[in-house]
Design a protein around this motif. Structure first.
Motif, PDB file in Angstrom:
ATOM      1  N   GLY A  96       0.890  -1.246   0.054  1.00 14.48           N
ATOM      2  CA  GLY A  96      -0.113  -0.127  -0.105  1.00 14.48           C
ATOM      3  C   GLY A  96       0.922   1.163  -0.095  1.00 14.48           C
ATOM      4  O   GLY A  96       0.443   2.101  -0.733  1.00 14.48           O
ATOM      5  N   ARG A  97       1.946   1.297   0.764  1.00 14.20           N
ATOM      6  CA  ARG A  97       2.818   2.438   0.824  1.00 14.20           C
ATOM      7  C   ARG A  97       3.571   2.575  -0.452  1.00 14.20           C
ATOM      8  O   ARG A  97       3.546   3.673  -0.898  1.00 14.20           O
ATOM      9  N   THR A 132       0.924   4.166  -2.779  1.00 17.24           N
ATOM     10  CA  THR A 132       0.727   5.515  -2.426  1.00 17.24           C
ATOM     11  C   THR A 132       2.064   6.305  -3.051  1.00 17.24           C
ATOM     12  O   THR A 132       1.841   7.576  -3.693  1.00 17.24           O
ATOM     13  N   GLU A 133       3.225   5.739  -2.771  1.00 19.62           N
ATOM     14  CA  GLU A 133       4.410   6.603  -3.211  1.00 19.62           C
ATOM     15  C   GLU A 133       4.309   6.625  -4.659  1.00 19.62           C
ATOM     16  O   GLU A 133       4.747   7.675  -5.252  1.00 19.62           O
ATOM     17  N   LYS A 145       1.615   6.967  -6.704  1.00 18.31           N
ATOM     18  CA  LYS A 145       0.658   7.851  -7.140  1.00 18.31           C
ATOM     19  C   LYS A 145       1.188   9.192  -6.860  1.00 18.31           C
ATOM     20  O   LYS A 145       0.834  10.240  -7.669  1.00 18.31           O
ATOM     21  N   SER A 146       1.675   9.514  -5.845  1.00 16.24           N
ATOM     22  CA  SER A 146       2.399  10.939  -5.317  1.00 16.24           C
ATOM     23  C   SER A 146       3.240  11.484  -6.446  1.00 16.24           C
ATOM     24  O   SER A 146       3.353  12.398  -7.102  1.00 16.24           O
TER      25      SER A 146
END
Length: 74
Positions: free
Chosen positions: A34-35, A38-39, A41-42
């Motif tokens: 998940g992390r 998220t990274e 996507k950012s």
């Protein structure tokens, strides 16, 4: 590629992952995954934002946009 797996295939993959990694390690792997997403996507959003800012700084693009706006108004 993964569109043909379906619910039974997904359940099978999760059961195999549970057997291989165990119930204690599986949540940690999920959190790390998940992390990572998220990274990613950012970072992708950062690249898109940079492109938008560069387009705003380019005078040729702003003149083209102005010409398009004038032609739509007329």
């Amino acid at each position: 590629m993964f569109s043909n797996i379906g619910i039974p295939g997904l359940i099978l993959v999760l059961i195999i992952a549970l057997i291989i990694f165990g119930p204690k390690k599986l949540p940690e792997i999920g959190r790390a995954f998940g992390r990572t997403l998220t990274e990613f996507k950012s970072a992708t959003n950062g690249l898109v934002t940079e492109e938008d800012e560069e387009e705003g700084k380019n005078p040729e693009l702003t003149t083209v946009e102005k010409k398009q706006d004038e032609s739509t108004v007329s």
